[in-house]
Design a protein around this motif. Structure first.
Motif, PDB file in Angstrom:
ATOM      1  N   ASN A 104       0.810  -1.215   0.000  1.00 35.28           N
ATOM      2  CA  ASN A 104       0.000   0.000   0.000  1.00 35.28           C
ATOM      3  C   ASN A 104       0.848   1.273   0.000  1.00 35.28           C
ATOM      4  OD1 ASN A 104       1.009  -0.046   2.561  1.00 35.28           O
ATOM      5  ND2 ASN A 104      -0.965   0.006   3.601  1.00 35.28           N
ATOM      6  N   GLY A 105       2.185   1.136  -0.231  1.00 29.53           N
ATOM      7  CA  GLY A 105       3.050   2.300  -0.251  1.00 29.53           C
ATOM      8  C   GLY A 105       3.362   2.845   1.129  1.00 29.53           C
ATOM      9  N   ASN A 106       3.098   2.045   2.161  1.00 29.97           N
ATOM     10  CA  ASN A 106       3.256   2.491   3.535  1.00 29.97           C
ATOM     11  C   ASN A 106       4.616   2.046   4.070  1.00 29.97           C
ATOM     12  OD1 ASN A 106       3.061   2.981   6.238  1.00 29.97           O
ATOM     13  ND2 ASN A 106       1.046   2.081   6.469  1.00 29.97           N
ATOM     14  N   HIS A 107       5.439   3.010   4.530  1.00 36.27           N
ATOM     15  CA  HIS A 107       6.754   2.690   5.073  1.00 36.27           C
ATOM     16  C   HIS A 107       6.683   1.991   6.420  1.00 36.27           C
ATOM     17  CE1 HIS A 107       9.254   4.698   2.139  1.00 36.27           C
ATOM     18  NE2 HIS A 107       8.459   5.755   2.186  1.00 36.27           N
ATOM     19  N   LYS A 108       5.595   2.154   7.143  1.00 39.06           N
ATOM     20  CA  LYS A 108       5.520   1.651   8.521  1.00 39.06           C
ATOM     21  C   LYS A 108       5.763   0.151   8.599  1.00 39.06           C
ATOM     22  CE  LYS A 108       1.576   3.539   8.882  1.00 39.06           C
ATOM     23  NZ  LYS A 108       0.293   4.119   9.170  1.00 39.06           N
ATOM     24  N   SER A 109       5.381  -0.594   7.571  1.00 44.73           N
ATOM     25  CA  SER A 109       5.500  -2.042   7.641  1.00 44.73           C
ATOM     26  C   SER A 109       6.959  -2.504   7.705  1.00 44.73           C
ATOM     27  CB  SER A 109       4.799  -2.689   6.452  1.00 44.73           C
ATOM     28  OG  SER A 109       5.385  -2.221   5.253  1.00 44.73           O
ATOM     29  N   LYS A 110       7.916  -1.695   7.215  1.00 43.35           N
ATOM     30  CA  LYS A 110       9.309  -2.094   7.217  1.00 43.35           C
ATOM     31  C   LYS A 110      10.159  -1.253   8.172  1.00 43.35           C
ATOM     32  CE  LYS A 110       9.390  -4.103   2.722  1.00 43.35           C
ATOM     33  NZ  LYS A 110      10.162  -5.228   2.356  1.00 43.35           N
ATOM     34  N   PHE A 111       9.550  -0.380   8.919  1.00 40.88           N
ATOM     35  CA  PHE A 111      10.274   0.537   9.801  1.00 40.88           C
ATOM     36  C   PHE A 111      10.659  -0.207  11.067  1.00 40.88           C
ATOM     37  CE2 PHE A 111      10.903   4.021  12.721  1.00 40.88           C
ATOM     38  CZ  PHE A 111      11.404   5.034  11.928  1.00 40.88           C
ATOM     39  N   LYS A 112      11.958  -0.350  11.306  1.00 39.48           N
ATOM     40  CA  LYS A 112      12.438  -0.989  12.532  1.00 39.48           C
ATOM     41  C   LYS A 112      12.818   0.114  13.510  1.00 39.48           C
ATOM     42  CE  LYS A 112      14.035  -5.083  10.233  1.00 39.48           C
ATOM     43  NZ  LYS A 112      14.718  -5.057   8.963  1.00 39.48           N
ATOM     44  N   ILE A 113      12.283   0.048  14.684  1.00 39.69           N
ATOM     45  CA  ILE A 113      12.510   1.080  15.690  1.00 39.69           C
ATOM     46  C   ILE A 113      13.924   0.929  16.251  1.00 39.69           C
ATOM     47  CG2 ILE A 113      11.720   2.040  17.876  1.00 39.69           C
ATOM     48  CD1 ILE A 113       9.041   0.553  17.319  1.00 39.69           C
ATOM     49  N   PRO A 114      14.749   1.982  16.156  1.00 31.62           N
ATOM     50  CA  PRO A 114      16.056   1.904  16.816  1.00 31.62           C
ATOM     51  C   PRO A 114      15.860   1.723  18.319  1.00 31.62           C
ATOM     52  CG  PRO A 114      15.964   3.785  15.312  1.00 31.62           C
ATOM     53  CD  PRO A 114      14.570   3.229  15.428  1.00 31.62           C
ATOM     54  N   ALA A 115      16.743   0.968  18.936  1.00 33.67           N
ATOM     55  CA  ALA A 115      16.626   0.681  20.374  1.00 33.67           C
ATOM     56  C   ALA A 115      16.546   1.967  21.191  1.00 33.67           C
ATOM     57  CB  ALA A 115      17.806  -0.173  20.832  1.00 33.67           C
ATOM     58  N   GLU A 116      17.270   2.996  20.776  1.00 36.52           N
ATOM     59  CA  GLU A 116      17.287   4.249  21.520  1.00 36.52           C
ATOM     60  C   GLU A 116      15.923   4.943  21.465  1.00 36.52           C
ATOM     61  OE1 GLU A 116      21.350   3.292  19.908  1.00 36.52           O
ATOM     62  OE2 GLU A 116      19.337   3.316  19.101  1.00 36.52           O
ATOM     63  N   ILE A 117      15.221   4.821  20.345  1.00 37.02           N
ATOM     64  CA  ILE A 117      13.880   5.398  20.222  1.00 37.02           C
ATOM     65  C   ILE A 117      12.896   4.565  21.038  1.00 37.02           C
ATOM     66  CG2 ILE A 117      11.997   5.974  18.638  1.00 37.02           C
ATOM     67  CD1 ILE A 117      14.418   7.838  18.383  1.00 37.02           C
ATOM     68  N   SER A 118      13.087   3.263  21.039  1.00 35.33           N
ATOM     69  CA  SER A 118      12.249   2.375  21.845  1.00 35.33           C
ATOM     70  C   SER A 118      12.376   2.727  23.326  1.00 35.33           C
ATOM     71  CB  SER A 118      12.663   0.924  21.600  1.00 35.33           C
ATOM     72  OG  SER A 118      11.827   0.051  22.302  1.00 35.33           O
ATOM     73  N   GLU A 119      13.590   3.070  23.757  1.00 39.01           N
ATOM     74  CA  GLU A 119      13.800   3.479  25.157  1.00 39.01           C
ATOM     75  C   GLU A 119      13.079   4.787  25.461  1.00 39.01           C
ATOM     76  OE1 GLU A 119      18.038   3.556  25.831  1.00 39.01           O
ATOM     77  OE2 GLU A 119      18.226   1.429  25.304  1.00 39.01           O
ATOM     78  N   ILE A 120      13.048   5.701  24.499  1.00 38.06           N
ATOM     79  CA  ILE A 120      12.314   6.965  24.675  1.00 38.06           C
ATOM     80  C   ILE A 120      10.833   6.657  24.858  1.00 38.06           C
ATOM     81  CG2 ILE A 120      11.609   9.120  23.537  1.00 38.06           C
ATOM     82  CD1 ILE A 120      14.524   9.217  24.350  1.00 38.06           C
ATOM     83  N   TYR A 121      10.302   5.763  24.020  1.00 34.71           N
ATOM     84  CA  TYR A 121       8.899   5.355  24.145  1.00 34.71           C
ATOM     85  C   TYR A 121       8.649   4.807  25.548  1.00 34.71           C
ATOM     86  CZ  TYR A 121       4.581   2.762  23.662  1.00 34.71           C
ATOM     87  OH  TYR A 121       3.308   2.285  23.856  1.00 34.71           O
ATOM     88  N   ASP A 122       9.516   3.898  26.004  1.00 31.44           N
ATOM     89  CA  ASP A 122       9.335   3.279  27.321  1.00 31.44           C
ATOM     90  C   ASP A 122       9.356   4.318  28.437  1.00 31.44           C
ATOM     91  OD1 ASP A 122       9.190   0.812  26.050  1.00 31.44           O
ATOM     92  OD2 ASP A 122      11.292   0.300  26.477  1.00 31.44           O
ATOM     93  N   GLU A 123      10.243   5.297  28.316  1.00 30.46           N
ATOM     94  CA  GLU A 123      10.312   6.344  29.338  1.00 30.46           C
ATOM     95  C   GLU A 123       9.049   7.201  29.332  1.00 30.46           C
ATOM     96  OE1 GLU A 123      13.300   9.913  30.761  1.00 30.46           O
ATOM     97  OE2 GLU A 123      14.074   8.345  29.448  1.00 30.46           O
ATOM     98  N   LEU A 124       8.546   7.531  28.143  1.00 33.10           N
ATOM     99  CA  LEU A 124       7.293   8.294  28.064  1.00 33.10           C
ATOM    100  C   LEU A 124       6.139   7.507  28.664  1.00 33.10           C
ATOM    101  CD1 LEU A 124       7.230   9.952  24.532  1.00 33.10           C
ATOM    102  CD2 LEU A 124       7.183  11.110  26.723  1.00 33.10           C
ATOM    103  N   GLU A 125       6.067   6.237  28.338  1.00 33.39           N
ATOM    104  CA  GLU A 125       4.990   5.391  28.862  1.00 33.39           C
ATOM    105  C   GLU A 125       5.053   5.327  30.388  1.00 33.39           C
ATOM    106  OE1 GLU A 125       3.065   1.238  27.536  1.00 33.39           O
ATOM    107  OE2 GLU A 125       5.186   1.117  28.082  1.00 33.39           O
ATOM    108  N   SER A 126       6.261   5.214  30.931  1.00 32.79           N
ATOM    109  CA  SER A 126       6.431   5.186  32.377  1.00 32.79           C
ATOM    110  C   SER A 126       5.968   6.497  33.014  1.00 32.79           C
ATOM    111  CB  SER A 126       7.902   4.923  32.713  1.00 32.79           C
ATOM    112  OG  SER A 126       8.126   5.050  34.085  1.00 32.79           O
ATOM    113  N   ARG A 127       6.366   7.613  32.413  1.00 32.54           N
ATOM    114  CA  ARG A 127       5.952   8.915  32.936  1.00 32.54           C
ATOM    115  C   ARG A 127       4.441   9.086  32.842  1.00 32.54           C
ATOM    116  NH1 ARG A 127      10.333  13.473  31.112  1.00 32.54           N
ATOM    117  NH2 ARG A 127      12.160  12.430  31.954  1.00 32.54           N
TER     118      ARG A 127
END
Length: 183
Positions: free
Chosen positions: A51-74
């Motif tokens: 469908n032309g969508n980049h999201k299906s192949k986008f791998k989250i860098p570990a450092e961005i994943s950690e940012i997500y986890d910190e936001l979720e915790s807050r």
């Protein structure tokens, strides 16, 4: 060195910045949006899904994943009981041998979990190496006045601004610059 600092016009400041990468997550840690800039920052495979969508192949860098986890915790510690908009994160993060300024926000519709997302803005930083003017001055045998002119040039001053700062004619500054270039 004395004098006032140089003020850049607003357009120069805006044009000097690179565009921000944007990643938006839902609360299931799924990416719901990425812009092309974030895609390019991390050099991901440019192939797209059916469908032309980049999201299906986008791998989250570990450092961005950690940012997500910190936001979720807050969010879980503070925001559900008060104001989700109060949760904000700003930090410098090294990713793949480059440095990025990360600003992360919670986007929520009055605390309704189903509409809550995390917005992460990513700005690539360039690390400037310091110029060792003292060493260069000795190596090229610059006079004290030539050294002073070079310091002001490196700081971003124009010939005219340097001339005003040193109380000499602009043609004199051009002569100093010519002499430095010859050396």
């Amino acid at each position: 060195m004395s004098g006032s600092s140089r003020v850049l016009p607003e357009n120069d400041l805006m044009n000097a910045r690179s565009e921000s990468g944007i990643i938006i997550f839902n609360l299931k840690k799924q990416i719901t949006f990425t812009n092309q800039i974030s895609w390019d920052m991390f050099n991901f495979d440019s192939d797209t899904g059916q469908n032309g969508n980049h999201k299906s192949k986008f791998k989250i860098p570990a450092e961005i994943s950690e940012i997500y986890d910190e936001l979720e915790s807050r969010l879980n510690r503070f925001a559900w009981n008060s104001c989700p908009d109060a949760v904000y994160l700003k930090k410098i993060v090294p990713i793949q041998d480059r440095y990025f300024m990360i600003r992360a926000f919670i986007i929520s519709d009055q605390g309704i979990r189903a509409s809550t997302h995390f917005l992460i803005l990513i700005d690539k930083l360039s690390i400037r190496s310091k110029v060792d003017l003292e060493s260069a001055s000795g190596h090229y045998r610059l006079s004290s006045r030539e050294f002073e002119v070079v310091q002001l040039l490196v700081s971003g001053f124009t010939n005219k601004e340097i001339a005003n700062q040193l109380n000499v004619a602009e043609s004199t500054i051009k002569e100093y610059i010519h002499n430095v270039m010859q050396k």
